[in-house]
Scaffold this active site. Structure first.
Site, mmCIF file in Angstrom:
data_model
loop_
_atom_site.group_PDB
_atom_site.id
_atom_site.type_symbol
_atom_site.label_atom_id
_atom_site.label_comp_id
_atom_site.label_asym_id
_atom_site.label_seq_id
_atom_site.Cartn_x
_atom_site.Cartn_y
_atom_site.Cartn_z
ATOM 1 N N HIS A 156 -7.044 -11.207 0.571
ATOM 2 C CA HIS A 156 -7.859 -10.257 1.316
ATOM 3 C C HIS A 156 -9.307 -10.723 1.368
ATOM 4 O O HIS A 156 -9.865 -11.160 0.369
ATOM 5 C CB HIS A 156 -7.827 -8.893 0.630
ATOM 6 C CG HIS A 156 -6.633 -8.070 0.992
ATOM 7 N ND1 HIS A 156 -6.453 -7.557 2.247
ATOM 8 C CD2 HIS A 156 -5.569 -7.672 0.275
ATOM 9 C CE1 HIS A 156 -5.325 -6.866 2.287
ATOM 10 N NE2 HIS A 156 -4.751 -6.924 1.102
ATOM 11 N N CYS A 230 -8.784 -13.349 6.618
ATOM 12 C CA CYS A 230 -9.047 -12.878 7.973
ATOM 13 C C CYS A 230 -10.502 -13.099 8.359
ATOM 14 O O CYS A 230 -11.376 -13.281 7.518
ATOM 15 C CB CYS A 230 -8.669 -11.409 8.125
ATOM 16 S SG CYS A 230 -9.649 -10.307 7.114
#
Lengths: 265, 66
Positions: A156, A230
């Site tokens: 993450h 991301c």
């Protein structure tokens, strides 16, 4: 009177929705971080306990291959033994489908001094949502740490402890250290993070083949590392990729590798 | 709505405050424990993988992640 009740109910509903949204933000920014920190610490503690009890459970699967050709050679020579068995098949991903890990279970700890001297996260098998809530996820089907092929890990960028928050700060030469209980693997980042589209699965191949050929990090098969997260920070339109190559190995018993003792603490 | 709940709570003011607090804590718990974890994967910052990598071995993909 009916109008007053209507307006009151409407107002109360709006206030309630507002409060729920505020709570959701609190949940995302703080609660997921607390939960992830707790889960990560648990996983790391469990791993250390398991390693202290003896050989790792998944060892037989990759013991033979890990010893193959040491890219570095200047340390880790003492492991010997397995080298004869392993050979150097040449096929880049011959052992990349290591069946040694159970889904959702941690099997290694990763250290990235660039993200902080005390930055350490467990690496768990597979990249399911529930797995990534507890630490970094190892793409199932990619190589094990230290093996020939590509050891690919997702994490993450934001929420759940923000493990890869500082991902864009990775620079060529930065060490990424992985310990699987037997060995410290020191990878070195080879290029600045590469920004790509979510479908660019070529970056995970044994010899990565990104869509943008100019970004291709390696030409020959070897022992590589791929990190994905991301981009932008709170979005999902793109992905950031970082590649590294195995630089050194060192038996766990000999203590932390230089990369950690130099930059840590 | 809140007025209606308040009027239907039993006891004097202090008992009502106590029950209200318990209700609020209960709702927050339900939100944090069940509702938010369910809603959170629908937001974009969960998509940290490049797709398809794990699929040959049947690993579940983050729900519909792009």
């Amino acid at each position: 009177m009916a109008l007053r009740a209507l307006v009151r109910t409407l107002s109360e509903t709006c206030i309630t929705i507002g409060l729920v949204i505020v709570l959701f933000v609190v949940y995302l920014l703080y609660w997921t971080g607390l939960r992830a920190a707790h889960a990560s610490d648990d996983e790391i503690a469990r791993l250390h306990k398991q390693w202290a009890q003896g050989p790792t459970g998944s060892a037989p699967a990759h013991e033979g291959t890990a010893g193959g050709t040491r890219d570095s050679g200047h340390d880790g020579g003492t492991t010997g033994g397995a080298d004869e068995l392993a050979g150097d098949g040449g096929a880049g991903d011959a052992d990349s489908t290591a069946p040694g890990h159970r889904a959702g279970e941690s099997f290694a700890v990763m250290y990235i001094p660039r993200f902080g001297g005390d930055w350490s996260k467990p690496v768990l098998e597979n990249t399911a949502t529930a797995t990534l809530r507890r630490g970094l996820g190892h793409y199932t089907g990619t190589a094990d740490p230290g093996d020939k092929g590509n050891f690919a890990v997702a994490g993450h960028r934001r929420t759940y402890g923000d493990p890869f928050k500082d991902f864009p700060r990775l620079r060529p030469g930065d060490p990424v250290v992985v310990n699987d209980g037997d060995t410290w693997y020191t990878y070195t980042i080879t290029a600045r993070p590469y920004r790509t589209l979510p479908g660019d699965t070529g970056v995970l191949k044994a010899v990565p083949e990104p869509v943008d050929e100019a970004a291709t990090p390696f030409r020959r098969s070897g022992r590589y590392l791929t990190l994905t997260t991301c981009d932008p920070e709170w979005g999902s339109s793109h992905r950031l990729i970082a590649w590294g190559r195995l630089d050194a190995t060192r038996p766990t018993a000999e203590g932390k590798p230089d990369a950690l003792t130099r930059e840590g603490r | 709505m809140y007025g209606w709940i308040w009027r239907h709570l039993p006891g004097n003011v202090y008992v009502r405050i106590l029950i209200s607090t318990v209700l609020v804590v209960g709702v927050v718990f339900l939100l944090f424990q069940y509702v938010f974890p369910w809603a959170e994967p629908m937001l974009p910052f969960n998509d940290v993988t490049v797709d398809g990598a794990a699929e040959p071995l049947g690993t579940p993909r983050a729900g519909g992640a792009a």
